[in-house]
Design a protein around this motif. Structure first.
Motif, short mmCIF file in Angstrom:
data_model
loop_
_atom_site.label_atom_id
_atom_site.label_comp_id
_atom_site.label_asym_id
_atom_site.label_seq_id
_atom_site.Cartn_x
_atom_site.Cartn_y
_atom_site.Cartn_z
N GLY A 61 17.14 51.49 51.53
CA GLY A 61 17.14 51.47 50.08
C GLY A 61 15.84 52.04 49.56
N GLY A 62 15.71 52.03 48.26
CA GLY A 62 14.53 52.62 47.65
C GLY A 62 14.62 54.13 47.71
N GLY A 63 13.50 54.78 47.75
CA GLY A 63 13.50 56.23 47.76
C GLY A 63 13.71 56.79 46.37
N SER A 64 13.83 58.08 46.29
CA SER A 64 13.99 58.77 45.01
C SER A 64 15.47 58.96 44.70
N ARG A 65 15.71 59.44 43.50
CA ARG A 65 17.08 59.77 43.09
C ARG A 65 17.65 60.76 44.09
N SER A 66 18.92 60.63 44.43
CA SER A 66 19.63 61.50 45.36
C SER A 66 19.16 61.33 46.81
N GLU A 67 18.59 60.17 47.14
CA GLU A 67 18.17 59.91 48.52
C GLU A 67 18.81 58.62 49.03
N LEU A 68 19.11 58.63 50.31
CA LEU A 68 19.53 57.43 51.03
C LEU A 68 18.49 57.20 52.11
N THR A 100 29.10 60.61 58.23
CA THR A 100 28.11 61.67 58.41
C THR A 100 27.20 61.22 59.54
N LYS A 101 26.87 62.14 60.45
CA LYS A 101 26.05 61.80 61.62
C LYS A 101 24.76 62.59 61.59
N ALA A 102 23.66 61.91 61.91
CA ALA A 102 22.35 62.57 62.02
C ALA A 102 21.68 62.08 63.31
N VAL A 103 20.84 62.93 63.87
CA VAL A 103 20.11 62.59 65.09
C VAL A 103 18.62 62.67 64.81
N VAL A 104 17.89 61.64 65.23
CA VAL A 104 16.44 61.62 65.11
C VAL A 104 15.87 61.58 66.53
N ALA A 105 15.31 62.69 66.97
CA ALA A 105 14.84 62.83 68.35
C ALA A 105 13.39 62.37 68.47
N SER A 106 13.14 61.12 68.15
CA SER A 106 11.78 60.59 68.24
C SER A 106 11.82 59.14 68.71
N VAL A 107 11.06 58.84 69.74
CA VAL A 107 11.00 57.48 70.28
C VAL A 107 10.44 56.50 69.25
N GLU A 108 9.46 56.94 68.47
CA GLU A 108 8.77 56.06 67.53
C GLU A 108 9.47 55.92 66.19
N ALA A 109 10.52 56.68 65.95
CA ALA A 109 11.17 56.70 64.63
C ALA A 109 11.69 55.32 64.24
N SER A 110 11.60 55.02 62.95
CA SER A 110 12.15 53.78 62.42
C SER A 110 12.72 54.00 61.02
N LYS A 111 12.88 55.29 60.65
CA LYS A 111 13.32 55.61 59.30
C LYS A 111 13.99 56.98 59.28
N TYR A 112 15.03 57.09 58.46
CA TYR A 112 15.71 58.37 58.24
C TYR A 112 15.99 58.48 56.75
N VAL A 113 15.73 59.66 56.18
CA VAL A 113 15.97 59.89 54.75
C VAL A 113 16.98 61.03 54.62
N TYR A 114 18.12 60.73 53.99
CA TYR A 114 19.15 61.73 53.73
C TYR A 114 19.06 62.11 52.25
N ARG A 115 18.93 63.41 51.97
CA ARG A 115 18.82 63.89 50.59
C ARG A 115 20.04 64.72 50.26
N ASN A 116 20.66 64.41 49.10
CA ASN A 116 21.82 65.17 48.65
C ASN A 116 21.98 64.94 47.16
N GLU A 117 22.01 66.01 46.39
CA GLU A 117 22.08 65.90 44.92
C GLU A 117 23.35 65.21 44.44
N SER A 118 24.37 65.14 45.27
CA SER A 118 25.62 64.52 44.84
C SER A 118 25.59 62.99 44.94
N ILE A 119 24.55 62.43 45.55
CA ILE A 119 24.46 60.96 45.65
C ILE A 119 24.11 60.38 44.30
N THR A 120 24.94 59.47 43.82
CA THR A 120 24.64 58.81 42.55
C THR A 120 23.70 57.64 42.80
N PRO A 121 22.87 57.29 41.82
CA PRO A 121 21.91 56.20 42.01
C PRO A 121 22.59 54.88 42.37
#
Length: 194
Positions: A61-68, A100-121
């Protein structure tokens, strides 16, 4: 391994964790007791395997408009089970059938941000996070609901009134804005004088 009879000179250790270094000692025993342990063997690393532990504490949650924004608790090294470790994120709008599937190729990762203008708040999404390594894909977490980023409030407070308290003070009051998709989480108000 369980206790082995005195004529056997090898044993198989079972239920070890994949991709972990172990060393072993052997002790001899008889009816009188247990002797001193042998010197440790050389370190030996077990073979890699597909990871079996899915991330926990899926939220965001949080983030900017059009972000997940999706967050999770990283998997410790001893549970990664091999090289090439990373995370798989799958998500869909609540009620949708297409992931929708995304891959984060990082051992230390703990966050992913998906940006798309079609996402409503403040749109709810179903989210799962899984793991993979060079051996293959592991299991996914259970579904968590995460809301997309907010927009600025689209509704103004109503019922504004002012009361003169003294020669230098005025008390201003209004009805609070209820939480909804058009207002988001109201964190505060700003009173402006004209």
């Amino acid at each position: 391994p369980e206790v082995i009879n005195g004529r056997t000179h090898k044993a198989t250790a079972v239920d070890l964790s994949p991709w972990v270094e172990y060393e072993f000692r052997v002790v001899a025993s008889n009816s009188v007791g247990i002797g001193e342990p042998s010197r440790p063997s050389a370190l030996l690393k077990t073979k890699a395997a597909v990871p079996v532990v899915a991330p926990t504490n899926i939220s965001g949650g949080g983030g900017s408009r059009s972000e997940l924004v999706i967050t999770w608790e990283p998997i410790p090294e001893e549970l990664q089970n091999g090289d090439g470790f990373g995370y798989i994120i799958v998500f869909r709008p609540l009620g949708s059938t297409t992931w929708t599937k995304a891959v984060v190729a990082s051992v230390e990762a703990s966050k992913y941000v998906y940006r798309n203008e079609s996402i409503t708040p403040l749109s709810p999404f179903e989210v799962k996070v899984g793991v993979y390594n060079n051996e293959g894909e592991g299991t996914l977490s259970s579904i968590s609901i995460v809301y997309s980023g907010e927009d600025e409030p689209q509704i103004a407070p109503v019922g504004t009134s002012a009361l003169s308290v003294s020669a230098a003070e005025v008390e201003v009051s209004w009805q609070p804005i209820a939480w909804n998709r058009h207002t988001g989480r109201v964190l505060g108000y700003e009173v402006r004088r004209l």
